[in-house]
Design a protein around this motif. Sequence first.
Motif, PDB file in Angstrom:
ATOM      1  N   UNK A 113       4.586  10.073  -9.959  1.00  0.00           N
ATOM      2  CA  UNK A 113       3.375  10.481  -9.269  1.00  0.00           C
ATOM      3  C   UNK A 113       2.989   9.608  -8.098  1.00  0.00           C
ATOM      4  N   UNK A 114       3.900   8.727  -7.657  1.00  0.00           N
ATOM      5  CA  UNK A 114       3.623   7.896  -6.479  1.00  0.00           C
ATOM      6  C   UNK A 114       3.712   8.775  -5.235  1.00  0.00           C
ATOM      7  N   UNK A 115       2.688   8.758  -4.418  1.00  0.00           N
ATOM      8  CA  UNK A 115       2.636   9.626  -3.247  1.00  0.00           C
ATOM      9  C   UNK A 115       3.527   9.106  -2.120  1.00  0.00           C
ATOM     10  N   UNK A 116       4.252  10.040  -1.490  1.00  0.00           N
ATOM     11  CA  UNK A 116       5.099   9.748  -0.333  1.00  0.00           C
ATOM     12  C   UNK A 116       4.609  10.575   0.843  1.00  0.00           C
ATOM     13  N   UNK A 117       4.894  10.103   2.069  1.00  0.00           N
ATOM     14  CA  UNK A 117       4.516  10.894   3.235  1.00  0.00           C
ATOM     15  C   UNK A 117       5.660  11.818   3.624  1.00  0.00           C
ATOM     16  N   UNK A 118       5.548  12.488   4.767  1.00  0.00           N
ATOM     17  CA  UNK A 118       6.569  13.464   5.161  1.00  0.00           C
ATOM     18  C   UNK A 118       7.895  12.815   5.551  1.00  0.00           C
ATOM     19  N   UNK A 119       7.889  11.492   5.760  1.00  0.00           N
ATOM     20  CA  UNK A 119       9.131  10.761   6.029  1.00  0.00           C
ATOM     21  C   UNK A 119       9.710  10.151   4.762  1.00  0.00           C
ATOM     22  N   UNK A 120       9.087  10.465   3.601  1.00  0.00           N
ATOM     23  CA  UNK A 120       9.474   9.913   2.301  1.00  0.00           C
ATOM     24  C   UNK A 120       9.199   8.414   2.206  1.00  0.00           C
ATOM     25  N   UNK A 121       8.256   7.942   3.023  1.00  0.00           N
ATOM     26  CA  UNK A 121       7.794   6.559   2.905  1.00  0.00           C
ATOM     27  C   UNK A 121       6.707   6.487   1.845  1.00  0.00           C
ATOM     28  N   UNK A 122       6.597   5.337   1.183  1.00  0.00           N
ATOM     29  CA  UNK A 122       5.568   5.159   0.166  1.00  0.00           C
ATOM     30  C   UNK A 122       4.212   5.009   0.848  1.00  0.00           C
ATOM     31  N   UNK A 123       3.252   5.824   0.443  1.00  0.00           N
ATOM     32  CA  UNK A 123       1.905   5.752   1.006  1.00  0.00           C
ATOM     33  C   UNK A 123       1.122   4.642   0.302  1.00  0.00           C
ATOM     34  N   UNK A 124       0.543   3.741   1.095  1.00  0.00           N
ATOM     35  CA  UNK A 124      -0.223   2.623   0.541  1.00  0.00           C
ATOM     36  C   UNK A 124      -1.543   2.485   1.296  1.00  0.00           C
ATOM     37  N   UNK A 125      -2.488   1.758   0.669  1.00  0.00           N
ATOM     38  CA  UNK A 125      -3.749   1.479   1.345  1.00  0.00           C
ATOM     39  C   UNK A 125      -3.641   0.154   2.092  1.00  0.00           C
ATOM     40  N   UNK A 126      -4.773  -0.369   2.572  1.00  0.00           N
ATOM     41  CA  UNK A 126      -4.746  -1.601   3.367  1.00  0.00           C
ATOM     42  C   UNK A 126      -4.373  -2.830   2.547  1.00  0.00           C
ATOM     43  N   UNK A 127      -4.318  -2.669   1.210  1.00  0.00           N
ATOM     44  CA  UNK A 127      -3.908  -3.773   0.345  1.00  0.00           C
ATOM     45  C   UNK A 127      -2.454  -3.631  -0.104  1.00  0.00           C
ATOM     46  N   UNK A 128      -1.730  -2.660   0.443  1.00  0.00           N
ATOM     47  CA  UNK A 128      -0.332  -2.361   0.072  1.00  0.00           C
ATOM     48  C   UNK A 128      -0.232  -1.762  -1.327  1.00  0.00           C
ATOM     49  N   UNK A 129      -1.299  -1.126  -1.790  1.00  0.00           N
ATOM     50  CA  UNK A 129      -1.324  -0.517  -3.114  1.00  0.00           C
ATOM     51  C   UNK A 129      -1.121   0.986  -2.995  1.00  0.00           C
ATOM     52  N   UNK A 130      -0.316   1.567  -3.895  1.00  0.00           N
ATOM     53  CA  UNK A 130      -0.104   3.011  -3.913  1.00  0.00           C
ATOM     54  C   UNK A 130      -1.263   3.688  -4.640  1.00  0.00           C
TER      55      UNK A 130
END
Length: 384
Positions: free
Chosen positions: A308-325
Amino acid sequence: MARKMLIDGELSKPGEEEAHYDFDLFVIGAGSGGVRASRFSAQYGAKVAICELPFDPIGSEVSGGVGGTCVLRGCVPKKILVYGAAYGPELEDARNYGWEVNEKVNFNWKKLLHKKTEEIVRLNGIYKRLLSNAGVKLFEGEGRVVGPNEVELIQLDGTKISYSAKHILIATGSRAHRPDIPGQELAITSDEALSLEELPKRAVILGGGYIAVEFASIWRGMGSTVDLCFRKELPLRGFDDEMRAVVARNLEGRGITMHPCTTLTKLEKTEGGIKVHTDHGEVILADVVLVATGRLPNTKRLNLDAVGVELDNMKAVKVDEYSRTNIPSIWAIGDVTNRMNLTPVALMEGTCFAVGIHPSAAEEFVTMRSESRRISSNKPKTNL
């Protein structure tokens, strides 16, 4: 995106029972960011494990090596080739300054390649020792996320073993991208370009970024014929336009054939070499075709969708400003997040991550930052 540190963000709430895990932190990927984060976390008292694919000079889905792209298949080996290529023009110039250089100066590509490989093997060993000296447990194998607090390790013999961790950090970096054109399998990426068995006599390079420009200069400096094809009017998109124009003139001055506003449409294997077709109808014959058209995040085999870890359209891991998914126990840093893909950035993200999740480290950091500000404020003012 600005990076921040989660100061005291992981302190347990009063009365909350602490779960037992095999490790406080499990890092998948031992490149620049992953090594930094694991070392610093261990030095702050955490029980840390890290996994990485077995070493190979050419990276793949099943090979890697402690040290990551920059150390093993990027900046470091590339610089060795850059330094080697610089001697060719220097020797030619020396004739005009009284040096009697033999008419034919021999260059041994295999010797330079051997020295390059020796250096990255040495660095791979150094990075392993850095982890060991910091108390980090290193596993060789492929790591997959199978739960919010669980990593499955596929060992070198194919057997699988699972470990639990309070925090999981994804730091698997990125891999060179190949354009989708007929015959793309005939082309190489920067990985293979750093380990070619023979120096190409004729090279075609697709791309206008610094990797493409550097390899054009390397091979031309070693005597190869080089054609550089790129989509824009000038190479090095995103850099200052005046500088780009100067670079283009210098590349042409070195004997590199420039093909602006050009891309490749097809590659064909022939007895005389690789036949390269461009969108302008040109046909160029080459021994090697290098595609340097960007990189994609290494998330394909991490099992992130299932967790359930979210990825963007480039299949990169989406994180917030703290590098947290979006999963609170799972974090990601470096090129796998496709933010600012530079080694120093990955290193700093690793540092911020380590400081942010360990309360004692956060307190130490805040104290150091306050002391630094106090010293700075007490410095005498100068007019420069």
